[in-house]
Design an enzyme around this catalytic site. Structure first.
Site, mmCIF file in Angstrom:
data_model
loop_
_atom_site.group_PDB
_atom_site.id
_atom_site.type_symbol
_atom_site.label_atom_id
_atom_site.label_comp_id
_atom_site.label_asym_id
_atom_site.label_seq_id
_atom_site.Cartn_x
_atom_site.Cartn_y
_atom_site.Cartn_z
ATOM 1 N N VAL A 294 77.363 52.592 -0.945
ATOM 2 C CA VAL A 294 77.593 51.408 -1.659
ATOM 3 C C VAL A 294 79.542 51.605 -2.220
ATOM 4 O O VAL A 294 79.912 50.321 -2.598
ATOM 5 C CB VAL A 294 76.935 51.311 -3.663
ATOM 6 C CG1 VAL A 294 77.349 50.815 -4.540
ATOM 7 C CG2 VAL A 294 75.359 52.336 -3.255
ATOM 8 N N ALA A 295 79.803 52.548 -1.599
ATOM 9 C CA ALA A 295 81.876 52.625 -1.914
ATOM 10 C C ALA A 295 81.766 51.334 -1.306
ATOM 11 O O ALA A 295 82.859 50.623 -1.131
ATOM 12 C CB ALA A 295 82.229 53.855 -2.096
ATOM 13 N N GLU A 299 81.241 45.038 -3.746
ATOM 14 C CA GLU A 299 80.382 44.192 -4.590
ATOM 15 C C GLU A 299 80.561 42.723 -5.274
ATOM 16 O O GLU A 299 80.223 41.513 -5.245
ATOM 17 C CB GLU A 299 79.357 44.972 -4.925
ATOM 18 C CG GLU A 299 78.673 45.761 -4.310
ATOM 19 C CD GLU A 299 78.764 46.977 -4.110
ATOM 20 O OE1 GLU A 299 80.309 47.010 -4.896
ATOM 21 O OE2 GLU A 299 78.102 48.005 -3.142
ATOM 22 N N ASP A 341 96.939 6.824 6.044
ATOM 23 C CA ASP A 341 97.272 5.414 5.848
ATOM 24 C C ASP A 341 99.062 5.055 5.461
ATOM 25 O O ASP A 341 98.519 5.810 4.404
ATOM 26 C CB ASP A 341 96.365 4.677 5.186
ATOM 27 C CG ASP A 341 94.855 4.968 5.523
ATOM 28 O OD1 ASP A 341 94.909 5.298 7.093
ATOM 29 O OD2 ASP A 341 94.352 4.341 4.802
ATOM 30 N N ASP A 647 89.997 4.769 3.537
ATOM 31 C CA ASP A 647 89.703 3.489 2.676
ATOM 32 C C ASP A 647 88.176 2.834 3.286
ATOM 33 O O ASP A 647 87.416 2.192 2.257
ATOM 34 C CB ASP A 647 90.087 2.462 2.004
ATOM 35 C CG ASP A 647 91.325 1.434 2.943
ATOM 36 O OD1 ASP A 647 91.114 1.525 4.147
ATOM 37 O OD2 ASP A 647 92.229 1.387 2.328
ATOM 38 N N ASP A 651 85.486 3.696 8.096
ATOM 39 C CA ASP A 651 86.789 5.112 8.238
ATOM 40 C C ASP A 651 85.584 5.875 7.824
ATOM 41 O O ASP A 651 85.777 7.378 8.935
ATOM 42 C CB ASP A 651 88.193 4.753 7.060
ATOM 43 C CG ASP A 651 88.834 3.610 7.515
ATOM 44 O OD1 ASP A 651 88.589 3.436 8.835
ATOM 45 O OD2 ASP A 651 89.326 3.246 6.959
ATOM 46 N N ASN A 713 87.459 50.225 -2.351
ATOM 47 C CA ASN A 713 87.283 50.369 -1.498
ATOM 48 C C ASN A 713 86.623 51.845 -0.214
ATOM 49 O O ASN A 713 86.309 52.744 -0.629
ATOM 50 C CB ASN A 713 86.144 49.335 -0.514
ATOM 51 C CG ASN A 713 85.446 48.584 -1.941
ATOM 52 O OD1 ASN A 713 85.600 48.422 -2.973
ATOM 53 N ND2 ASN A 713 84.510 47.595 -1.416
ATOM 54 N N GLU A 716 87.716 55.257 -2.327
ATOM 55 C CA GLU A 716 86.438 55.939 -3.405
ATOM 56 C C GLU A 716 85.948 56.454 -1.868
ATOM 57 O O GLU A 716 85.160 57.360 -2.016
ATOM 58 C CB GLU A 716 85.601 54.245 -3.726
ATOM 59 C CG GLU A 716 86.136 54.169 -4.769
ATOM 60 C CD GLU A 716 85.140 52.606 -4.629
ATOM 61 O OE1 GLU A 716 84.314 52.459 -4.453
ATOM 62 O OE2 GLU A 716 86.062 51.703 -6.317
ATOM 63 N N ASN A 742 83.449 49.085 -8.929
ATOM 64 C CA ASN A 742 83.810 47.592 -7.985
ATOM 65 C C ASN A 742 82.785 46.488 -8.548
ATOM 66 O O ASN A 742 84.303 45.148 -8.345
ATOM 67 C CB ASN A 742 82.468 47.475 -6.903
ATOM 68 C CG ASN A 742 82.879 48.806 -6.104
ATOM 69 O OD1 ASN A 742 84.047 49.928 -5.199
ATOM 70 N ND2 ASN A 742 82.085 49.495 -4.835
ATOM 71 N N THR A 745 85.534 47.829 -13.292
ATOM 72 C CA THR A 745 86.878 47.743 -13.395
ATOM 73 C C THR A 745 87.841 47.222 -12.065
ATOM 74 O O THR A 745 89.862 47.479 -12.345
ATOM 75 C CB THR A 745 87.356 48.761 -13.077
ATOM 76 O OG1 THR A 745 86.929 50.166 -12.218
ATOM 77 C CG2 THR A 745 86.312 50.093 -14.980
HETATM 78 MG MG MG Z 1 94.472 -2.252 4.186
#
Ligand code: MG
Ligand code: ADP
Length: 931
Positions: A294-295, A299, A341, A647, A651, A713, A716, A742, A745
């Site tokens: 877990v340590a 998580e 452009d 645009d 494109d 981690n 720990e 984890n 704190t």
């Molecule tokens: Mg144009």
């Protein structure tokens, strides 16, 4: 269901969908709406909710936690049964809760993101006219059902698939389905064979296509996802997007950590069993390894990353960059090339005609803005354009070959439509040529496109429409190629080679000054040709019109910032190479000597040659959308991370290919927006650079909290791992306590690190290598150092505290006491670490802690929570802590402050030996020696 409607006669089609020429009744329509659903394309977010939820569990870290929960529940229940206490697997339940909460948060995030996307798309829905209850009504296109009789007119976007019952001069552009830009002339009352390809189904209409001209009536056959467009849309949605660099790195990290922790678990159990092969020891070792497993796993990390990216999008939208895909935030931070452009993005798109050159005149045009007031000056003298014959023809061309509108409101003149065309209307207006009752009606047109770079219209001269005038404007080279004659005064004469050369020289000279230049021509025409190539030939040259379009002042700055940040800026334009070069020079994108590549040059290059060329060419001129795609690909095969703007409808492929496809919020088409990762709400180049800056800040912050969390981690893990070797008796931390650290704190201060404001220097270093690991540039090192120091501090405390006896009775105290001290020290140490890690160079006492009030708040809050865990009995019970005295608490605090001191000592060391001065945040690569 077959969709070959072209084989149906009108009557058969009506019968097929149980309709009639007068249309459906409201009641029928209502019933069909229930049956077929609304006429809309399903959003990408159409994954059912449970799929999204299940996806949250396809994460190795979570799976391992679930395994830990099961194993530790097993031991808890077994021990409880032996002891005869109620069999409640507290840790197991807590871990399950945490995992569930984690998944829920991830789920909510995704659902929200998808809903936002869907909202964006639904803005595109439009109104349509249909026959209901025998008369025409206007309704939301989503209410359309099969059997509806649809009224079609020029300018609409067809809302569904259907069969034409009537068509008058109806032309539809179907490029979004067929790729063919040229409009298709539609016919009603015919039937076509089954195998007719989509583009040739003249009696059918398709959803998403645009009516260029004419009108018609159609019966709706299919709606929504059953239309041809819907089929493409679902195909598009099935494509799984590539995971972004961060996602790749995170899954890589998760796998590494899980592998690492499993290896550790195996090691601890094996070594421990060899030393002492008893069943009791086995259970103890399993407990140690569960805590370690877990340590190891961070998580809290995935949630912090998701939230950081989401906050990044919020900061970006405040700076006018609308992010459409969350991971784009991170990709933005590693952009190495921005392809933009020219017109409207780098320039202001406020066009104004300043020069006109015809066979007999070279004119300067005065005036301001779009107001149609100004003079035609020749050699400094104002002249009346109507004194010659050339000029009125040219002004006619400006007016007729034009789709824009000019109008006045409260004294200011504005345009609707393309600014290039607006400027031409203004020019015509200055010469007294405006739209009125005598304006020749347009009977045909070959519209402008970025590929054709020209447009032409045919206007009727008589009521029979048999004789007309064709006016054309566009790229001067292309128009001139098609001219055989030239207008000189009131005469039309054959054009000479000399004249052609003079015109090309004039064109180059104007373009060299940065003008956007258009050529004009015309001719009389009989009948209406269907092919542009047939119509646009044997033309009479009228003249050149040059307009200015100043660079955006903020773009000049933004380009400079890009260069400082090691980002290349590439200009891509449909304009003439000399215009492009001149504007690029003004913007600082190129120098007078820089090479310019034109679309024509580009077509002669193989892709390998282009890959060579893109390394040094910063200006591409006279390009078409398909060239843009090749340019992106070439840059990408050089390892660049490319942002590309666009645009137009065409494109879209380039936008999809780019790492960051950027669409224009104001002038962009719906199609380009849908293909994009980011939309510029103000169409401004500088906005891209702001977004890149935010992206970099996000990346720096992500790295900062990763080293913060992982350092903890490791500390720990080491603390837990050495505990059996030291014989302190018992595992110092339970899985539940580790999860608490984890997620809470460590997690809460990490969130505060995520909103750490960016430093100005963030844009003063080159982009990071897109392939670099998240641990690159010293980050992994830092984590190891930090983890080891943290472990040394806590282990020292642990050894001391576990041997610490009551001085009065000399008896060993409850082991929960020293365990609580270890737990508390680890938590408090991380508070100091969080405060110190905010900067890589400034000491904690040199920093203004109010710069990031969230950090101050989160440190106070988590410290308070930790104290509650010790001093509030129900919490003490749940978390298995023990009451510790004020003195003991002070000891914990003393040990934990060592971490802050250590991190600051490292900074002093770096400053001393790498010559860093206080308060100055150095450029990224060197600083990141520390992360
Ligand atoms: Mg144009
Ligand atoms: P960009 O957007 O990069 O400026 P465009 O594709 O809009 O490039 O224009 C390319 C060329 O096409 C211009 O240089 C001009 O010669 C011509 N052009 C632009 N707009 C029009 C128009 N509305 N009608 C005819 N020709 C045009």
């Amino acid at each position: 269901m077959s969709s070959s409607w072209q084989v149906f006669s009108s009557d058969a089609a009506l019968a097929h969908v149980a309709s009639r020429p007068q249309g459906l009744t409201s009641a029928e329509a209502e019933a069909r709406l229930q049956q077929y659903g609304p006429n809309e394309l399903l959003e990408t977010g159409s994954r059912p909710w449970w799929v999204i939820l299940v996806d949250q569990f396809s994460n190795v870290m979570l799976l391992m936690l679930l395994a830990v929960a099961v194993i530790s529940s097993f031991f808890d229940i077994r021990n409880a049964l032996i002891e005869g206490s109620p069999p409640i697997p507290k840790d197991g339940i807590a871990i399950f809760l945490v995992v569930g909460l984690n998944a829920l948060l991830g789920y909510l995030q995704e659902v929200r993101a998808e809903a936002a996307l869907a909202a964006l798309k639904s803005m595109a829905s439009s109104r349509v006219r249909v026959l209901r209850d025998g008369g025409p009504v206007e309704l939301d296109s989503r209410l359309l059902v099969p059997g509806d009789i649809l009224l079609i007119e020029a300018g609409i976007r067809i809302p569904a698939d259907g069969l034409l019952l009537e068509a008058v001069n109806l032309e539809v552009r179907e490029s979004m389905l067929t790729g063919e830009f040229h409009p298709v002339k539609k016919q009603a009352g015919i039937t076509l064979p089954e195998e007719t390809p989509l583009g040739d189904r003249l009696n059918c209409i398709f959803s998403g296509t645009e009516v260029i001209q004419g009108r018609g009536v159609a019966v709706v056959m299919t709606t929504g996802m059953n239309t041809e467009l819907g089929k493409i849309a679902s195909a598009l949605q099935e494509i799984e997007p590539d995971p972004t660099p961060l996602q790749k790195r995170m899954s890589q990290l998760g796998t590494t950590l899980v592998q690492g922790s499993l290896t550790l678990v195996a090691l601890v159990i094996t070594v421990g069993m060899i030393a002492q092969p008893t069943l009791e020891n086995f259970e103890h070792l399993v407990k140690v390894s569960l805590s370690m497993a877990v340590a190891v796993v961070p998580e809290g990390l995935p949630a912090v990353i998701t939230i950081t990216l989401a906050l990044g999008t919020q900061r970006m939208v405040k700076r006018n960059a609308l992010i459409r895909r969350l991971p784009a935030v991170e990709t933005l931070g590693s952009v190495t090339v921005i392809c933009s452009d020219k017109t409207g993005t780098l320039t202001q798109n406020k066009m104004m005609v300043q020069r006109v050159i015809t066979a007999n005149h070279r004119l300067v045009i005065t005036g301001e803005g779009y107001a149609p007031v100004g003079e035609f000056q020749e050699r400094g003298q104002a002249i009346d354009p109507w004194e010659s014959t050339e000029l009125p023809w040219l002004l006619q061309g400006c007016l007729l070959c034009n789709d824009a509108h000019l109008h006045q409101e409260n004294g200011t003149w504005t345009i609707i439509g393309d600014p290039t065309e607006g400027a031409l209307l203004t020019l015509a207006g200055k010469g007294g040529v405006t739209r009125n009752d005598h304006t020749l009606p347009r009977i045909a047109e070959f519209p402008f496109s970025s590929e054709r770079k020209r447009m032409s219209v045919i206007c009727a001269e008589d009521s029979t429409h048999h004789h007309g005038q064709l006016f054309i404007k566009g790229s001067p080279e292309l128009i001139l190629e098609r001219c055989t004659r030239i207008q000189m005064g009131s005469e039309v004469v054959g054009i000479s080679g000399e004249q052609v050369n003079q015109i090309l020289a004039d064109n180059n000279e104007l373009a060299g000054q940065g003008f956007r230049v258009l050529g004009f021509a015309y001719r009389g025409i009989d009948g209406i040709p269907t092919e542009a190539e047939v119509a646009e030939q044997d033309l009479i040259w009228l003249g050149l019109v040059a307009m200015s379009d100043a660079p955006r002042p903020e773009a000049v700055q933004a380009v400079r910032r890009c260069h400082m940040a090691g980002i290349r800026v590439v200009m891509i334009t449909g304009d003439h190479q000399l215009t492009a070069q001149s504007v690029a020079q003004e913007l600082g994108i190129a120098t007078g000597l820089s090479p310019v590549l034109t679309g024509r040059d580009l077509e002669k290059l193989s892709q390998e040659e282009l890959v060579e060329q893109v390394a040094r060419v910063n200006v591409f001129a006279r390009v078409s959308p398909e060239h843009k795609l090749r340019i992106v690909q070439a840059l990408q095969s050089r390892g660049e991370v490319v942002a590309m703007t666009g645009d137009g409808v065409n494109d879209a492929p380039a936008l999809k290919q780019a790492d960051i496809g950027v669409a224009m919020g104001i002038t962009g088409t719906d199609v380009s927006k849908e293909a994009s990762d980011m939309i510029l709400l103000d169409d401004n180049f500088a906005t891209i650079v702001s977004a890149v800056e935010e992206g970099r800040v996000v990346y720096v912050n992500i790295r900062r909290f990763i080293r913060y969390i992982l350092g903890s981690n490791l500390g720990e893990v080491l603390t837990v791992a050495v505990s059996p070797l030291l014989g302190v008796g018992g595992v110092p931390l339970t899985p539940l306590q580790i999860l608490w650290m984890n997620l809470v704190t460590d997690g809460v201060p990490a969130l505060a690190l995520a909103v750490e404001p960016g430093r100005p220097t963030v844009m003063q270093a080159p982009p990071k290598n897109p392939n670099e690991s998240i641990f690159a540039r010293g980050l992994g090192n830092y984590i190891f150092r930090q983890g080891i120091v943290l472990a040394i501090v806590t282990v020292t405390l642990m050894v001391w505290a576990s041997g610490y006896t009551n001085t009065v009775t000399s008896e060993i105290l409850d082991p929960r006491r020293w365990k609580t001290m270890v737990f508390t020290t680890l938590c408090l140490a991380q508070m100091g670490h969080a405060i110190a890690i905010r900067s890589n160079t400034r000491l904690a006492i040199e920093m203004n802690q109010f710069e990031n009030p969230f950090m101050l708040g989160s440190v106070l809050l988590t410290t308070l929570l930790q104290l509650l865990l010790i001093y509030l009995p129900p919490l003490r019970n749940f978390f298995g802590t023990f009451y510790i005295s004020g003195v003991e608490l002070a000891v914990c605090l003393g040990f934990s402050i060592l971490i802050l001191v250590w991190v600051d000592l490292e900074k002093l060391f770096i400053r001393r030996f790498l010559g860093r001065r206080a308060g100055r945040e150095p450029a990224i690569p060197r600083t990141e020696l520390f992360g």
